[in-house]
Scaffold this motif. Structure first.
Motif, PDB file in Angstrom:
ATOM      1  N   UNK A 131      63.148  84.227  40.524  1.00  0.00           N
ATOM      2  CA  UNK A 131      62.576  82.989  40.001  1.00  0.00           C
ATOM      3  C   UNK A 131      62.286  83.215  38.534  1.00  0.00           C
ATOM      4  N   UNK A 132      62.264  82.122  37.785  1.00  0.00           N
ATOM      5  CA  UNK A 132      62.153  82.258  36.335  1.00  0.00           C
ATOM      6  C   UNK A 132      60.750  82.733  35.974  1.00  0.00           C
ATOM      7  N   UNK A 133      60.714  83.443  34.858  1.00  0.00           N
ATOM      8  CA  UNK A 133      59.504  83.957  34.247  1.00  0.00           C
ATOM      9  C   UNK A 133      58.423  82.882  34.141  1.00  0.00           C
ATOM     10  N   UNK A 134      58.820  81.719  33.661  1.00  0.00           N
ATOM     11  CA  UNK A 134      57.859  80.648  33.411  1.00  0.00           C
ATOM     12  C   UNK A 134      57.173  80.203  34.683  1.00  0.00           C
ATOM     13  N   UNK A 135      57.944  80.091  35.746  1.00  0.00           N
ATOM     14  CA  UNK A 135      57.384  79.598  37.001  1.00  0.00           C
ATOM     15  C   UNK A 135      56.425  80.613  37.611  1.00  0.00           C
ATOM     16  N   UNK A 136      56.788  81.896  37.511  1.00  0.00           N
ATOM     17  CA  UNK A 136      55.911  82.939  38.025  1.00  0.00           C
ATOM     18  C   UNK A 136      54.615  82.981  37.217  1.00  0.00           C
ATOM     19  N   UNK A 137      54.751  82.814  35.898  1.00  0.00           N
ATOM     20  CA  UNK A 137      53.555  82.791  35.041  1.00  0.00           C
ATOM     21  C   UNK A 137      52.631  81.659  35.450  1.00  0.00           C
ATOM     22  N   UNK A 138      53.196  80.517  35.794  1.00  0.00           N
ATOM     23  CA  UNK A 138      52.358  79.391  36.210  1.00  0.00           C
ATOM     24  C   UNK A 138      51.571  79.720  37.476  1.00  0.00           C
ATOM     25  N   UNK A 139      52.270  80.263  38.466  1.00  0.00           N
ATOM     26  CA  UNK A 139      51.585  80.557  39.731  1.00  0.00           C
ATOM     27  C   UNK A 139      50.434  81.532  39.498  1.00  0.00           C
ATOM     28  N   UNK A 140      50.681  82.560  38.691  1.00  0.00           N
ATOM     29  CA  UNK A 140      49.631  83.538  38.410  1.00  0.00           C
ATOM     30  C   UNK A 140      48.465  82.896  37.668  1.00  0.00           C
ATOM     31  N   UNK A 141      48.804  82.085  36.669  1.00  0.00           N
ATOM     32  CA  UNK A 141      47.752  81.484  35.840  1.00  0.00           C
ATOM     33  C   UNK A 141      46.857  80.563  36.655  1.00  0.00           C
ATOM     34  N   UNK A 142      47.454  79.865  37.588  1.00  0.00           N
ATOM     35  CA  UNK A 142      46.669  78.937  38.411  1.00  0.00           C
ATOM     36  C   UNK A 142      45.960  79.664  39.550  1.00  0.00           C
ATOM     37  N   UNK A 143      46.037  80.973  39.557  1.00  0.00           N
ATOM     38  CA  UNK A 143      45.225  81.732  40.495  1.00  0.00           C
ATOM     39  C   UNK A 143      45.866  82.009  41.835  1.00  0.00           C
ATOM     40  N   UNK A 144      47.168  81.797  41.959  1.00  0.00           N
ATOM     41  CA  UNK A 144      47.818  82.077  43.233  1.00  0.00           C
ATOM     42  C   UNK A 144      47.912  83.575  43.474  1.00  0.00           C
ATOM     43  N   UNK A 145      47.907  83.944  44.733  1.00  0.00           N
ATOM     44  CA  UNK A 145      48.327  85.297  45.091  1.00  0.00           C
ATOM     45  C   UNK A 145      49.829  85.220  45.310  1.00  0.00           C
ATOM     46  N   UNK A 146      50.550  86.094  44.617  1.00  0.00           N
ATOM     47  CA  UNK A 146      52.008  86.029  44.627  1.00  0.00           C
ATOM     48  C   UNK A 146      52.565  87.161  45.465  1.00  0.00           C
ATOM     49  N   UNK A 147      53.385  86.821  46.437  1.00  0.00           N
ATOM     50  CA  UNK A 147      54.026  87.834  47.262  1.00  0.00           C
ATOM     51  C   UNK A 147      55.523  87.758  47.004  1.00  0.00           C
ATOM     52  N   UNK A 148      56.040  88.794  46.369  1.00  0.00           N
ATOM     53  CA  UNK A 148      57.464  88.830  46.091  1.00  0.00           C
ATOM     54  C   UNK A 148      58.175  89.494  47.261  1.00  0.00           C
ATOM     55  N   UNK A 149      59.220  88.846  47.739  1.00  0.00           N
ATOM     56  CA  UNK A 149      59.981  89.397  48.857  1.00  0.00           C
ATOM     57  C   UNK A 149      61.373  89.739  48.396  1.00  0.00           C
ATOM     58  N   UNK A 150      61.811  90.925  48.730  1.00  0.00           N
ATOM     59  CA  UNK A 150      63.212  91.233  48.467  1.00  0.00           C
ATOM     60  C   UNK A 150      64.022  90.477  49.501  1.00  0.00           C
ATOM     61  N   UNK A 151      64.810  89.561  49.044  1.00  0.00           N
ATOM     62  CA  UNK A 151      65.550  88.698  49.944  1.00  0.00           C
ATOM     63  C   UNK A 151      65.728  87.362  49.253  1.00  0.00           C
ATOM     64  N   UNK A 152      66.203  86.399  50.002  1.00  0.00           N
ATOM     65  CA  UNK A 152      66.467  85.095  49.402  1.00  0.00           C
ATOM     66  C   UNK A 152      65.285  84.164  49.634  1.00  0.00           C
TER      67      UNK A 152
END
Lengths: 450, 450
Positions: free
Chosen positions: B183-204
């Motif tokens: 996923x793009x840098x910008x979108x990940x930055x948004x999720x983090x900034x808004x306080x989400x817990x981000x779980x990255x999965x190797x896979x689709x």
């Protein structure tokens, strides 16, 4: 000074006027001039206002236009054109339906700075993601009226993105001068996508500004930095729209970032005009916040005689949009402080970064430069400049997506520092292998305490 | 299936209904269910509509709300609540004033695809930069009503950014599952900034979707992917607002990107309901465009019996927002095609990239997935599916700033390829050294032929 290559039929009320009190020379609004030919001072677009009706009646007209479908009235700038009456008609305005930006409450931000009545006016919700669009619709419209074949600006990024978009709408070539390696990826991508020719200069924004100003005088380039007085007329509408959204009851304070000081200049002019014309009966105080590493206006404000801005040769802040050491609009900005009993404050990089994350936790994304406002408000409350019961509007100037790298870095650092906030990113491997699914899900459940 | 932990007082007209014709089971709207307990089919939010007045009168009410200051009516979703009547009152809606997005003409884009009457409805102008906000205001509002303490989704980026922002507004923890590195840098930055817990999965994305769906059934997580029928109710307003902006005269075609197919599902439902209720007298045709490397719905559409979607295990496209091989909403999307005499087309990576740049030259920025619409329109005109005199609205789903890396790469490649467009970036060195100024300016003047 170049005249306009085509006949300009300007509305009678508008003219250019040197802002230096000792000069005050007047010139036709149609003259392409970025500084006073007589004394070199900055030029204002000024008006002999002749309003068609009372302020209250005009306010009702502004509001009613929200229901009309003319392109100019879909714009949160041109909808207020009686207060920027320099165009004879609105049929050829260059617009992306800029303005129309929201005012948000931010409960966590309110708590953070100790101001129950804090709100954000979010100019990052503009079409290209920054407040520059408010001024670019007026600037590029003038460029089109003037028959310009190319427009140019120096930029830390937001101006170039905005100019390029509006120039594309107008079918005019745009040329942007940016400090090499010092503007965010996103902003550069915008300029390129909108068809701008991008010239990267090794040096600072101020170096780029110097070159483009000289080229504009020497060539046919139409200059669209904020020394162009038509830009600031559009930026006035940030204040006008804010007041309309607040039912014309002004807040006690308006807090804004200080970079090239175009907004401070425009906001003060807007408030001065609105007050003079009877649209508001009270003038909010402006609080301009700079980053400590790029705070020449703060130093001017704190100097004993407040006479002349001393440029900073190597401005340093991660808030790239306000990394400016020699802001061209400082005399206008100083005038705005006088008109509004305004002040200037400075904040540290840490204060900016933390404030930005707090705003984010309110579900509001902004770029680093915007976050100086909350950091500044917090400081001004703690040193009792702003009362806790004051109503305060912070102007967020740019979208979060303008600079995601900063955001990623901030949250990554937090992770490494193992702050109280805890880990926020984990990497689960091989979730796509069926035999790992149950184990992975358990890992996630344990991590999230589900 | 979990019930709601607090008493829900839903408006009478709303209920959940299985979309499978052989099943059509009905459930209370307040049941937390993402698929039919009886047959496993997708669930619709359905209504026994009982409109308070005629369609024309309601249209006038929609419009008049633009002048009101209630938070819900500042939203381009809730302003139309009579057409999504599932909430007993609007006092607790979670809103960032989403919707209210512009419709733009694009002269160069029109010429590019051969459609004089082409317009863009730009959902990338939403608060978090994508159409997801339209559905997230309804989804997170439901999560709040249901007393959810945490919301979750799988995402290619836009959903997570949007969900995180709205969850932050609601004071609810958000957890996003994203395919690692995709996923793009910008979108990940948004999720983090808004306080989400981000779980990255190797896979689709599809792997992430599978896990989060199972977790939502097994735990208290409130699922906010588009299988949540309340999401799609908000996305219906993209169509409603579009039609209002066009004075309720439907275009001949609406062209939209096809990824997880939530928009196709919502758009068809909106058009079906608007037509059934008498708001429009003609139903536009939907044209869903997929990227060739991630086109399972296109393959289904082209299959002889159109019976079942065959997932693509390794979807491949640089348009990350539609890099989806197993779109969960495909049965609803297929129904939308039936309701609207719709079609599906696919376009290549080159066609997407070029179309995106053309849109940019119109001064309109969008993310790659959005540009499939113009590429698809061009193809459909060239193969005579769409008449040249048809009125066509392309729905742009995401903001340019969502994926600046793609844009930079595209324009860099152009530079290296030395296209007819010529060089667009040059690097001028040492412009900050005074002795170099004249030489640098001359270099720039020669380059730009000033």
């Amino acid at each position: 000074m170049l005249g306009y290559p085509i006949a300009m039929d300007f509305g009678d009320p508008a003219f250019l006027r040197c802002i230096e009190p000792d000069c005050s020379s007047r010139y036709p609004a149609g003259e392409r001039s970025y500084s006073c030919p007589a004394c070199g001072g900055l030029l204002d677009l000024a008006y002999d206002f002749d309003l068609p009706s009372s302020p209250e009646a005009i306010k009702a007209v502004f509001k009613a236009r929200k229901l009309q479908s003319e392109p100019a009235y879909l714009s949160g700038v041109w909808r207020f054109h009686e207060l920027l009456p320099f165009l004879p008609d609105l049929s050829r305005v260059v617009t992306l339906f800029e303005g129309n930006t929201p005012i948000y409450e931010g409960p966590l931000s309110s708590e953070y700075c100790g101001l129950p009545s804090l709100r954000f006016k979010h100019q990052g919700m503009n079409p290209t993601g920054s407040f520059k669009d408010n001024g670019m619709t007026t600037g590029v419209t003038m460029a089109r009226y003037s028959g310009a074949s190319a427009v140019a600006c120096a930029s830390t990024g937001n101006t170039s993105a905005s100019m390029a978009a509006y120039a594309a709408r107008a079918g005019i070539q745009s040329i942007v001068f940016v400090p090499a390696g010092r503007i965010s990826h996103g902003k550069l991508a915008q300029a390129l996508e909108y068809g701008a020719r991008v010239i990267e200069l090794e040096g600072s924004f101020d170096d780029a500004m110097r070159i483009v100003r000289e080229l504009a005088v020497e060539t046919g380039l139409y200059l669209l930095n904020s020394v162009n007085p038509f830009r600031l007329e559009g930026q006035k509408t940030i204040i006008i729209e804010m007041l309309e959204q607040m039912d014309w009851m002004p807040p006690d304070w308006i807090v804004l970032p200080g970079g090239n000081l175009g907004n401070c200049s425009a906001f003060g002019k807007a408030l001065h005009e609105l007050s003079s014309l009877g649209f508001i009966d009270r003038v909010p105080r402006l609080a301009v916040i700079q980053a400590k590493g790029a705070a020449p206006f703060y130093k001017l404000f704190k100097s004993p005689d407040c006479q002349a801005l001393v440029p900073i040769n190597h401005p340093a802040t991660l808030a790239t949009a306000i990394r400016i050491g020699n802001p061209v609009s400082w005399p206008k900005a100083l005038r705005s402080l006088q008109w509004t009993n305004g002040i200037v404050e400075q904040v540290s990089e840490n204060e900016i970064a933390d404030a930005k994350a707090v705003i984010g936790r309110d579900g509001i994304g902004c770029e680093p430069a915007s976050a100086v406002t909350l950091a500044g408000a917090k400081l001004l409350v703690s040193n009792r400049t702003i009362d806790r019961d004051a109503s305060v509007v912070c102007v967020l100037t740019g979208n979060l997506l303008k600079d995601p790298g900063y955001t990623m870095d901030y949250h990554s650092r937090k992770l490494r520092l193992e702050t109280a906030d805890g880990e926020r990113m984990i990497l689960v491997t091989r979730a796509n292998a069926p035999e790992r699914l149950a184990a992975d899900k358990n890992l996630i459940r344990r991590h999230l305490k589900l």
